[in-house]
Design a protein around this motif. Structure first.
Motif, short mmCIF file in Angstrom:
data_model
loop_
_atom_site.label_atom_id
_atom_site.label_comp_id
_atom_site.label_asym_id
_atom_site.label_seq_id
_atom_site.Cartn_x
_atom_site.Cartn_y
_atom_site.Cartn_z
N ALA A 26 7.59 2.53 21.87
CA ALA A 26 7.71 1.82 22.99
C ALA A 26 6.82 0.85 23.10
O ALA A 26 6.84 -0.45 23.39
N PHE A 27 5.47 1.09 22.81
CA PHE A 27 4.33 0.12 22.81
C PHE A 27 4.67 -0.99 21.72
O PHE A 27 4.18 -2.13 22.15
N SER A 28 5.02 -0.80 20.46
CA SER A 28 5.41 -1.77 19.49
C SER A 28 6.45 -2.79 19.98
O SER A 28 6.45 -4.00 19.79
N ILE A 29 7.46 -2.15 20.45
CA ILE A 29 8.63 -2.94 21.12
C ILE A 29 8.12 -3.73 22.32
O ILE A 29 8.22 -4.89 22.40
N PHE A 30 7.01 -3.42 23.06
CA PHE A 30 6.59 -4.03 24.19
C PHE A 30 5.79 -5.29 23.80
O PHE A 30 5.75 -6.39 24.18
N GLN A 31 4.98 -4.92 22.54
CA GLN A 31 4.16 -6.09 22.13
C GLN A 31 5.10 -7.25 21.40
O GLN A 31 4.76 -8.30 21.48
N ALA A 32 6.23 -6.92 20.64
CA ALA A 32 7.14 -7.84 20.33
C ALA A 32 7.74 -8.59 21.28
O ALA A 32 7.72 -9.96 21.37
N TYR A 66 7.12 -8.75 25.16
CA TYR A 66 6.62 -9.28 26.12
C TYR A 66 5.36 -10.09 25.75
O TYR A 66 5.11 -11.05 26.42
N LYS A 67 4.68 -9.55 24.48
CA LYS A 67 3.48 -10.16 24.23
C LYS A 67 3.64 -11.28 22.98
O LYS A 67 2.87 -11.96 22.81
N LYS A 68 4.94 -11.20 22.70
CA LYS A 68 5.16 -12.31 21.40
C LYS A 68 4.21 -11.99 20.29
O LYS A 68 3.87 -12.72 19.39
N ASN A 69 3.60 -10.48 20.21
CA ASN A 69 2.72 -10.11 19.32
C ASN A 69 3.45 -9.42 18.05
O ASN A 69 3.35 -8.16 17.69
#
Length: 154
Positions: free
Chosen positions: A29-35, A37-40
């Motif tokens: 979930a953290f990884s998906i969030f990074q991609a 919302y954070k565009k990381n």
């Protein structure tokens, strides 16, 4: 080798997998969030590759353990052995097998088309398969915990 979860008949590998899945889902979930919302995308890529490798090793260890040591003798004392253990296993496998295939494909597509350089159709395709594989991973985790409880804790 005996397991480490209290009041469980599972062996070490089964216990490790159950605990590992509790860690994998939030990291996913953290990884998906990074991609999303954070565009990381760099961090997302690193996390996904690391999870893929770690889970790949865990799956191989799990399969070897099941082939060498088996599991039925550990589950037979369960009051659900003759009723719910096998149906719950089948339901779990209906999530686990597609999850492995979907996630492998998603990682492959992400590596094939670097996220930062993908054309919109490839990016949308990666996103679609990524969400689908994530939902299957969550289903794999939940059904795995249900199976584990019915077979090794009840």
């Amino acid at each position: 080798m005996s397991g480490f979860i209290p009041n469980s008949r599972g062996d070490f590998v089964l216990d490790f997998i159950v605990i590992a899945m509790a860690v994998v889902v939030p990291i996913l979930a953290f990884s998906i969030f990074q991609a999303k919302y954070k565009k990381n995308n760099s961090l997302h890529r690193i996390i996904q590759i690391a999870l893929g490798v770690i889970l790949g090793v865990a799956i191989v260890a799990f399969e070897l353990d099941m082939r060498i040591n088996g599991w039925r003798h550990l589950a037979e004392p369960s009051p659900y052995y003759d009723s719910l253990v096998f149906p719950s296993l089948i339901i779990h496998l209906c999530f686990a097998i597609p999850s492995l295939v979907l996630w492998s494909y998603t990682i492959y597509m992400g590596l094939k088309h670097s996220i930062d350089k993908q054309i919109n159709s490839a990016r949308k395709n990666h996103k679609k398969w990524g969400y689908l594989s994530s939902y299957f991973m969550l289903g794999t985790t939940i059904t795995g915990w249900i199976f584990y409880y019915l077979a090794f804790m009840a």
